[in-house]
Scaffold this active site. Structure first.
Site, PDB file in Angstrom:
ATOM      1  N   SER A   1      -7.092  -5.133   3.836  1.00 65.58           N
ATOM      2  CA  SER A   1      -5.736  -5.370   3.335  1.00 65.58           C
ATOM      3  C   SER A   1      -5.253  -6.800   3.543  1.00 65.58           C
ATOM      4  O   SER A   1      -4.386  -7.257   2.815  1.00 65.58           O
ATOM      5  CB  SER A   1      -4.772  -4.396   3.996  1.00 65.58           C
TER       6      SER A   1
ATOM      7  N   HIS B   1      -6.485   1.292   0.665  1.00 71.32           N
ATOM      8  CA  HIS B   1      -6.088   0.240  -0.283  1.00 71.32           C
ATOM      9  C   HIS B   1      -6.963   0.237  -1.531  1.00 71.32           C
ATOM     10  O   HIS B   1      -7.125  -0.803  -2.177  1.00 71.32           O
ATOM     11  CB  HIS B   1      -6.137  -1.138   0.397  1.00 71.32           C
TER      12      HIS B   1
ATOM     13  N   LYS C   1       0.071   5.002  -0.611  1.00 72.55           N
ATOM     14  CA  LYS C   1      -0.062   3.695  -1.264  1.00 72.55           C
ATOM     15  C   LYS C   1      -0.217   3.915  -2.776  1.00 72.55           C
ATOM     16  O   LYS C   1       0.732   4.340  -3.412  1.00 72.55           O
ATOM     17  CB  LYS C   1      -1.220   2.926  -0.628  1.00 72.55           C
TER      18      LYS C   1
HETATM   19  C1  LIG Z   1      -2.050   2.146   5.331  1.00 69.29           C
HETATM   20  C2  LIG Z   1      -3.338   2.456   5.935  1.00 69.29           C
HETATM   21  C3  LIG Z   1      -3.519   3.577   6.738  1.00 69.29           C
HETATM   22  C4  LIG Z   1      -2.380   4.478   7.140  1.00 69.29           C
HETATM   23  O1  LIG Z   1      -1.959   5.301   6.100  1.00 69.29           O
HETATM   24  P1  LIG Z   1      -0.752   6.301   6.363  1.00 69.29           P
HETATM   25  O2  LIG Z   1      -1.032   7.452   5.453  1.00 69.29           O
HETATM   26  O3  LIG Z   1       0.500   5.572   6.029  1.00 69.29           O
HETATM   27  O4  LIG Z   1      -0.809   6.717   7.792  1.00 69.29           O
HETATM   28  C5  LIG Z   1      -4.782   3.851   7.220  1.00 69.29           C
HETATM   29  N1  LIG Z   1      -5.824   3.053   6.937  1.00 69.29           N
HETATM   30  C6  LIG Z   1      -5.697   1.943   6.175  1.00 69.29           C
HETATM   31  C7  LIG Z   1      -6.883   1.096   5.880  1.00 69.29           C
HETATM   32  C8  LIG Z   1      -4.444   1.603   5.663  1.00 69.29           C
HETATM   33  O5  LIG Z   1      -4.303   0.501   4.935  1.00 69.29           O
END
Ligand SMILES: *Cc1c(COP(=O)(O)O)cnc(C)c1O
Length: 415
Positions: free
Chosen positions: A190, A218, A249
């Site tokens: 990210s 992502h 996301k």
């Molecule tokens: C955003 C993210 C998470 C966490 O996701 P949530 O469902 O909001 O807990 C986990 N791993 C990665 C790589 C992320 O970017």
């Protein structure tokens, strides 16, 4: 007194240290739905400002999409507000099973188990499947939630230099005697927006009899020709043993996550993963929303195609203007400013120009690699991107960094 003045002072001091160091995090309040344009109150108490949002994970622009909102409303009416139980007691509805089946189909896996979040999926998965006889070998830049999950597991830990396949191979050889070797990586990273070389990683895992887990948070919904993820981009669908991902996301933006992959491993999670056993699962309206998202994404690639087009235009526009970018081909486009203070000043100037982006600096990114991370969305129309680019160029001119090398920028602004 239970919370004495002495106790309070301990925490006040810690907070003041953050404040004095300029690293106290301050929330910005959004007074609108999450979208290409949002109304922001910042700093707290300031009048609302309408800004173009280029710092959300709203990759497919679904967070407030009418079709998703409608599906969530229907789910709310049909299955209620909440479950009032963990799943294995009386907290599983037909729609939770339906969603698990749809996720498996979308990702090309054997089975799927839902978790309250991807953070929880990552917290639960390692402990559920590995023992002291095993080893977890992770990329050194994996997400914080993977690091936490690894910490909770009794298997041995090791790591390899970011995206360094030679180093990974050395580690696989080193741990040849272990019962199970699990390689762990993010699909898309990210902070840099680069992708894991999953084709090479899968080949190494096959050669050394290892398993692989990829966190696709992502990537799910938009990476790869039909948006299935990084495994589609690298032609290794069906060869990833474990995928963890979020619905917070690209896949709608609300909340929830899952572990998807080999059916025995998913079954082990159902038996043993603690966030699954001891925490309520995803609320019915959100389940209904994600189901509608997967149905739409399975029928048409329109949104991921638009996102790809937007991201390519944005990347090229910034390059043509003379900015230094972190190379890549995802909707995460980091604009390199190198100096921490410059990244903060630049972000404030952008905000004043009506563009909302965040400057990141050490320790979130390595020392001397401060940047503005921009994230493009399918919700962006051309006029949003044009206005945002004009703002970047205006601010870039103010600081006289356009067309300048890293060395030149560091000479002007480096401490
Ligand atoms: C955003 C993210 C998470 C966490 O996701 P949530 O469902 O909001 O807990 C986990 N791993 C990665 C790589 C992320 O970017």
């Amino acid at each position: 007194m239970a919370y004495s003045a002495r106790t309070r002072a301990i925490f006040e001091n810690q907070i003041n240290t953050l404040k004095d160091g300029g690293i106290l995090k301050i929330e910005r309040y959004i007074h609108s739905v999450q979208d290409a344009e949002i109304e922001v109150e910042f700093p707290p108490g300031a009048p609302l400002k309408k800004v173009i949002n280029i710092c959300a994970n709203n990759y497919l622009g679904l967070s407030s999409h009418p079709a998703v909102v409608k599906a969530a409303h229907e789910g709310l009416d049909a299955r209620g507000y909440g479950m009032s139980s963990v799943r294995f007691i009386c907290g599983t509805q037909d729609i939770h099973k339906e969603l698990e089946e749809k996720v498996s189909k979308f990702l090309g896996t054997e089975d799927t188990i839902l978790f309250p979040s991807c953070m929880d999926a990552n917290a639960g998965v390692f402990e559920a499947i590995l023992t002291e006889e095993d080893v977890m070998i992770s990329d050194r830049l994996v997400h914080a939630s993977l690091i936490d999950g690894i910490r909770l597991c009794k298997a041995m830990t090791d790591s390899f230099k970011h995206s360094d396949m030679k180093h990974l191979e050395e580690k696989l050889i080193l741990h040849a005697d272990k019962r199970i070797k699990l390689v762990i990586t993010d699909g898309v990273y990210s902070m840099d927006g680069d992708t894991a070389k999953l084709d090479e990683m899968v080949a190494l895992c096959e050669k050394y009899d290892a398993m692989i887990l990829v966190d696709e948070s992502h990537a799910s919904g938009f990476i790869g020709k039909t948006g299935r993820g990084t495994h589609e981009k690298y032609g290794v669908m069906g060869k990833i043993d474990l995928i963890t991902t979020t619905f917070g996301k690209g896949l709608g933006g609300a909340s929830g996550g899952c572990v998807s992959g080999r059916k025995e491993l998913v079954e082990m999670c159902r038996q043993k993963a603690r966030p699954y056993l001891f925490s309520n699962t995803i609320a019915p309206p959100v389940v209904a929303g994600v189901i509608s998202v997967l149905d739409t994404l399975s029928k048409t690639t329109e949104r991921r195609d638009k996102l790809e087009k937007n991201a390519n235009w944005w990347r090229q526009g910034l390059l043509d203007a003379g900015f230094i970018l972190q190379p890549g081909d995802t909707p995460i486009v980091p604009v390199m400013l190198f100096d921490a203070k410059l990244s903060q000043d630049f972000a404030i100037d952008l905000f004043n120009e009506g563009v909302y982006a965040i400057g990141f600096f050490f320790p979130v990114v390595p020392q001397g690699k401060a940047r503005i991370r921009t994230q493009i969305s399918a919700a962006h129309e051309m006029h949003h991107l044009e206005k945002a680019l004009a703002a970047f160029i205006k601010v870039g001119k103010k600081y006289d960094i356009l067309g300048k090398s890293k060395k030149e920028i560091m000479e002007m602004y480096g401490a």
